[in-house]
Design a protein around this motif. Sequence first.
Motif, PDB file in Angstrom:
ATOM      1  N   VAL A  68      -3.818  -5.350 -12.821  1.00 12.66           N
ATOM      2  CA  VAL A  68      -4.368  -3.996 -12.873  1.00 12.66           C
ATOM      3  C   VAL A  68      -4.150  -3.504 -14.303  1.00 12.66           C
ATOM      4  CG1 VAL A  68      -4.205  -1.653 -11.973  1.00 12.66           C
ATOM      5  CG2 VAL A  68      -3.827  -3.604 -10.447  1.00 12.66           C
ATOM      6  N   ASP A  69      -5.246  -3.310 -15.002  1.00 17.42           N
ATOM      7  CA  ASP A  69      -5.227  -2.999 -16.429  1.00 17.42           C
ATOM      8  C   ASP A  69      -4.360  -1.771 -16.749  1.00 17.42           C
ATOM      9  OD1 ASP A  69      -5.845  -2.816 -19.052  1.00 17.42           O
ATOM     10  OD2 ASP A  69      -8.002  -2.498 -18.766  1.00 17.42           O
ATOM     11  N   ALA A  70      -3.403  -1.955 -17.656  1.00 15.27           N
ATOM     12  CA  ALA A  70      -2.538  -0.834 -18.032  1.00 15.27           C
ATOM     13  C   ALA A  70      -3.126  -0.025 -19.178  1.00 15.27           C
ATOM     14  CB  ALA A  70      -1.150  -1.354 -18.419  1.00 15.27           C
ATOM     15  N   ALA A  71      -4.222  -0.512 -19.774  1.00 12.23           N
ATOM     16  CA  ALA A  71      -4.760   0.145 -20.967  1.00 12.23           C
ATOM     17  C   ALA A  71      -5.089   1.634 -20.770  1.00 12.23           C
ATOM     18  CB  ALA A  71      -5.974  -0.627 -21.482  1.00 12.23           C
ATOM     19  N   PRO A  72      -5.781   2.008 -19.676  1.00  4.58           N
ATOM     20  CA  PRO A  72      -6.108   3.432 -19.538  1.00  4.58           C
ATOM     21  C   PRO A  72      -4.852   4.325 -19.505  1.00  4.58           C
ATOM     22  CG  PRO A  72      -7.352   2.111 -17.951  1.00  4.58           C
ATOM     23  CD  PRO A  72      -6.366   1.186 -18.605  1.00  4.58           C
ATOM     24  N   ALA A  73      -3.822   3.867 -18.811  1.00  6.36           N
ATOM     25  CA  ALA A  73      -2.597   4.658 -18.738  1.00  6.36           C
ATOM     26  C   ALA A  73      -1.922   4.732 -20.099  1.00  6.36           C
ATOM     27  CB  ALA A  73      -1.645   4.067 -17.701  1.00  6.36           C
ATOM     28  N   ARG A  77       0.832  -1.203   0.000  1.00  2.39           N
ATOM     29  CA  ARG A  77       0.000   0.000   0.000  1.00  2.39           C
ATOM     30  C   ARG A  77       0.870   1.257   0.000  1.00  2.39           C
ATOM     31  NH1 ARG A  77      -5.009   1.944   3.747  1.00  2.39           N
ATOM     32  NH2 ARG A  77      -3.584   1.857   5.498  1.00  2.39           N
ATOM     33  N   ARG A  78       1.920   1.218   0.809  1.00  2.00           N
ATOM     34  CA  ARG A  78       2.783   2.384   0.919  1.00  2.00           C
ATOM     35  C   ARG A  78       3.394   2.730  -0.454  1.00  2.00           C
ATOM     36  NH1 ARG A  78       7.955   1.858   3.559  1.00  2.00           N
ATOM     37  NH2 ARG A  78       8.793   3.964   3.712  1.00  2.00           N
ATOM     38  N   LEU A  79       3.847   1.702  -1.153  1.00  2.41           N
ATOM     39  CA  LEU A  79       4.475   1.927  -2.457  1.00  2.41           C
ATOM     40  C   LEU A  79       3.473   2.424  -3.497  1.00  2.41           C
ATOM     41  CD1 LEU A  79       6.802  -1.181  -2.527  1.00  2.41           C
ATOM     42  CD2 LEU A  79       7.537   1.202  -2.706  1.00  2.41           C
ATOM     43  N   ILE A  80       2.336   1.749  -3.564  1.00  8.18           N
ATOM     44  CA  ILE A  80       1.332   2.115  -4.564  1.00  8.18           C
ATOM     45  C   ILE A  80       0.795   3.524  -4.278  1.00  8.18           C
ATOM     46  CG2 ILE A  80      -0.997   1.517  -5.390  1.00  8.18           C
ATOM     47  CD1 ILE A  80       1.181  -0.283  -6.528  1.00  8.18           C
ATOM     48  N   HIS A  81       0.564   3.800  -3.009  1.00 11.61           N
ATOM     49  CA  HIS A  81       0.079   5.114  -2.626  1.00 11.61           C
ATOM     50  C   HIS A  81       1.118   6.181  -2.977  1.00 11.61           C
ATOM     51  CE1 HIS A  81      -2.259   8.042  -0.337  1.00 11.61           C
ATOM     52  NE2 HIS A  81      -1.112   8.468   0.174  1.00 11.61           N
ATOM     53  N   ASP A 131       1.375  -5.836  -8.404  1.00 12.16           N
ATOM     54  CA  ASP A 131       0.250  -5.953  -9.329  1.00 12.16           C
ATOM     55  C   ASP A 131      -0.809  -6.915  -8.784  1.00 12.16           C
ATOM     56  OD1 ASP A 131      -1.296  -5.891 -11.702  1.00 12.16           O
ATOM     57  OD2 ASP A 131      -0.167  -7.570 -12.549  1.00 12.16           O
ATOM     58  N   ALA A 132      -0.518  -8.208  -8.761  1.00 16.09           N
ATOM     59  CA  ALA A 132      -1.518  -9.182  -8.326  1.00 16.09           C
ATOM     60  C   ALA A 132      -1.954  -8.911  -6.888  1.00 16.09           C
ATOM     61  CB  ALA A 132      -0.963 -10.599  -8.460  1.00 16.09           C
ATOM     62  N   TYR A 133      -0.973  -8.640  -6.014  1.00 16.52           N
ATOM     63  CA  TYR A 133      -1.332  -8.412  -4.618  1.00 16.52           C
ATOM     64  C   TYR A 133      -1.913  -7.025  -4.365  1.00 16.52           C
ATOM     65  CZ  TYR A 133       0.352 -12.948  -3.189  1.00 16.52           C
ATOM     66  OH  TYR A 133       0.492 -14.301  -3.043  1.00 16.52           O
ATOM     67  N   GLN A 134      -1.829  -6.126  -5.353  1.00 17.03           N
ATOM     68  CA  GLN A 134      -2.508  -4.838  -5.214  1.00 17.03           C
ATOM     69  C   GLN A 134      -4.021  -5.076  -5.120  1.00 17.03           C
ATOM     70  OE1 GLN A 134      -3.095  -0.730  -7.840  1.00 17.03           O
ATOM     71  NE2 GLN A 134      -1.294  -1.982  -8.197  1.00 17.03           N
ATOM     72  N   VAL A 135      -4.487  -6.068  -5.911  1.00 19.42           N
ATOM     73  CA  VAL A 135      -5.898  -6.407  -5.900  1.00 19.42           C
ATOM     74  C   VAL A 135      -6.289  -6.932  -4.513  1.00 19.42           C
ATOM     75  CG1 VAL A 135      -7.638  -7.885  -6.977  1.00 19.42           C
ATOM     76  CG2 VAL A 135      -5.789  -6.926  -8.371  1.00 19.42           C
ATOM     77  N   GLU A 136      -5.454  -7.846  -3.973  1.00 23.58           N
ATOM     78  CA  GLU A 136      -5.725  -8.400  -2.637  1.00 23.58           C
ATOM     79  C   GLU A 136      -5.610  -7.312  -1.572  1.00 23.58           C
ATOM     80  OE1 GLU A 136      -6.491 -11.830  -2.398  1.00 23.58           O
ATOM     81  OE2 GLU A 136      -6.473 -11.526  -4.566  1.00 23.58           O
ATOM     82  N   MET A 137      -4.608  -6.440  -1.748  1.00 21.18           N
ATOM     83  CA  MET A 137      -4.389  -5.359  -0.788  1.00 21.18           C
ATOM     84  C   MET A 137      -5.605  -4.437  -0.749  1.00 21.18           C
ATOM     85  SD  MET A 137      -3.537  -1.888  -0.971  1.00 21.18           S
ATOM     86  CE  MET A 137      -2.531  -1.471  -2.394  1.00 21.18           C
ATOM     87  N   ASN A 138      -6.167  -4.149  -1.909  1.00 23.83           N
ATOM     88  CA  ASN A 138      -7.368  -3.314  -1.952  1.00 23.83           C
ATOM     89  C   ASN A 138      -8.499  -3.947  -1.143  1.00 23.83           C
ATOM     90  OD1 ASN A 138      -6.757  -0.961  -3.413  1.00 23.83           O
ATOM     91  ND2 ASN A 138      -6.905  -2.047  -5.374  1.00 23.83           N
ATOM     92  N   LYS A 139      -8.649  -5.277  -1.278  1.00 23.89           N
ATOM     93  CA  LYS A 139      -9.707  -5.965  -0.525  1.00 23.89           C
ATOM     94  C   LYS A 139      -9.438  -5.832   0.967  1.00 23.89           C
ATOM     95  CE  LYS A 139     -10.384  -9.638  -3.888  1.00 23.89           C
ATOM     96  NZ  LYS A 139      -9.800 -10.973  -4.103  1.00 23.89           N
ATOM     97  N   HIS A 140      -8.141  -5.999   1.329  1.00 22.79           N
ATOM     98  CA  HIS A 140      -7.762  -5.984   2.737  1.00 22.79           C
ATOM     99  C   HIS A 140      -8.037  -4.632   3.392  1.00 22.79           C
ATOM    100  CE1 HIS A 140      -5.309  -7.378   6.167  1.00 22.79           C
ATOM    101  NE2 HIS A 140      -4.822  -6.150   6.197  1.00 22.79           N
ATOM    102  N   HIS A 195      -9.929  -2.156   1.997  1.00 30.93           N
ATOM    103  CA  HIS A 195     -11.115  -1.522   1.403  1.00 30.93           C
ATOM    104  C   HIS A 195     -10.735  -0.251   0.660  1.00 30.93           C
ATOM    105  CE1 HIS A 195     -13.392  -4.461   3.617  1.00 30.93           C
ATOM    106  NE2 HIS A 195     -12.757  -4.080   4.723  1.00 30.93           N
ATOM    107  N   THR A 196      -9.693  -0.361  -0.136  1.00 33.28           N
ATOM    108  CA  THR A 196      -9.253   0.773  -0.947  1.00 33.28           C
ATOM    109  C   THR A 196      -9.485   0.428  -2.414  1.00 33.28           C
ATOM    110  OG1 THR A 196      -7.034  -0.176  -0.854  1.00 33.28           O
ATOM    111  CG2 THR A 196      -7.496   1.645   0.632  1.00 33.28           C
ATOM    112  N   ASP A 197      -9.241   1.371  -3.288  1.00 35.58           N
ATOM    113  CA  ASP A 197      -9.463   1.101  -4.704  1.00 35.58           C
ATOM    114  C   ASP A 197      -8.325   1.667  -5.549  1.00 35.58           C
ATOM    115  OD1 ASP A 197     -10.700   0.108  -6.952  1.00 35.58           O
ATOM    116  OD2 ASP A 197     -11.960   1.894  -7.232  1.00 35.58           O
TER     117      ASP A 197
END
Lengths: 325, 193
Positions: free
Chosen positions: A284-289, A215-219, A241-250, A252-254
């Motif tokens: 985490v989809d890179a398409a928008p970026a 979370r610290r890194l992504i934030h 990447d993969a654990y960012q999804v799990e981290m969001n669940k943990h 409750h972030t997006d």
Amino acid sequence: MKAMFYPGCSMQRNARPYLDSLQAIKGDIDLELQEIADWNCCGATEYMSVHRVAAHSLVGRNLALAQHQATGTDLLTAGCSACYLNLAKTDAQMREDAQLKGTVNEALAAGGLAYQPGRLKVRHLLDIVCHDIGYAAIQAKVVKPLHGLKVAAYYGCQVVRPDYDGRWDSHERPTSMDKLLQALGAEPVDWSLKTQCCGGHMSVIGPDVAFGLIRRLIHGAREAGADMVVTLCPMCQLNLDAYQVEMNKHFHTDYQVPVLYFTQLMGLALGKPAKELGIGKEFVDAAPALAKIQAEAPKAEATKRKRRPKASDGLPMPGMESRHD
Amino acid sequence: MISAPVSTSPHGPGQFLAEVMAATPGDNRLNLCVQCGSCGGSCPSGPEMEHTPRRLFALIRAGERDTVLKSNAPWYCVSCYYCTVRCPQDIHITDVMYTLKSMAIKAGLFHDAALPGFSETFVDYVEKYGRSFELGLATRFNLRHHPLSLAGMAPMGLAMLKRGRIDLTPHRIDGMAQLSAILEKAKALEAAP
Ligand code: SF4
Ligand code: SF4
Ligand code: SF4
Ligand code: SF4
């Protein structure tokens, strides 16, 4: 430029996009890679924790095979941080410690092999790309500059530290990947977490510790205004990447910060199609970026499952031998 | 606080220190710790550790073998090498953490079996196939240590499969007999005094 190549287990599979994008660009940047035939896993950080001398011998087999097979080069490169460090560490410690050199070679002899420490120069792939091939040569090949793309260069830990052979300008604030991304036309953001740890194997054995670090890194990357994080290591990519999804669940972030390999961005700038670079396999989809640079990116498959998993949806067991891919 | 290097004679209070140093390859300099605390202050896992590296090294010096080998600290080390590059005494701190892990396994002293469990599961795969096997590893590890989290991990496993990012079967290297002979010999040499 020719080097012996240690792909490592991750690049073969979970980090396949890293390998695919490397294969796609290597011709353009004049990099010839000779894969070590029949290499074995380097043991990550795990083997070292259980059997010390055996861990060095495990890595020693790869070094010995590489020394034996190498034609026309004394460079050995790996793309994974852990693989790189294990190779570099065994070589460095065998150079420094005569007793270890003797013991490892005694063990290798049981398999008819030997390694002369120092015979190979062990270098991470980014090191070769930035410092041997060089920014200017790469810039000269750019056909689709990544203008408008803001990137957070993430080095993680084990490439720039402990840095046995002094390859990097800093152990805490290195700039090589930033300069590379600049040469591709992207805009590296200034952020302070570029060599902070992503948690390594803690994402499997103690997820709570890892989630906090992730979370610290992504934030941090998002606060710095980055459209994406750029990495040089399969384990970092997996964690962020993969654990960012799990981290969001943990928590409750997006957070939705995509994480790509530097070789994938090199490929885009060199005009390779996104699909050939394994873009679209990220969680985490890179398409928008990537839309910012008008690179056509196949959309990453949706990660959310509609129904709750049933018991039968559990991970397939290793016993499922019939399903070779 | 500056303290003199401790004697590493095989007898007396320095014995455990001598043992840890001997089991750590290279010029590890553990006897030169000045207890400055830079290591603990740099450690991302510091808050989860029962003892920071600095405290652990003070305990080693004091010969507190059981406390040290039971500490969760080495198992929470993620090998980030921050401490190592920041240590004013150039002590190979991360390498010492590895030594403590293998000593704890040998002595059967660790405080949560899940921690060495991951390393041991990984080693099993490498010894059988010569390659690691991410799917089998995560599955076997979780079955043994967190059976309840398997269901929670399924969506991620499936998402990996869909992306072709995971193997269903491990790959076995051709030189497996050679690798086994090397590892067997290495372990025999490691066990010899
Ligand atoms: S350490 Fe990791 S990446 Fe390196 S070879 Fe082993 S499993 Fe593969
Ligand atoms: S950043 Fe993470 S994966 Fe990369 S080396 Fe550090 S702990 Fe390992
Ligand atoms: S940083 Fe080095 S000298 Fe300072 S306490 Fe840690 S190990 Fe000892
Ligand atoms: S290498 Fe281990 S002990 Fe040292 S700072 Fe990193 S996690 Fe902490």
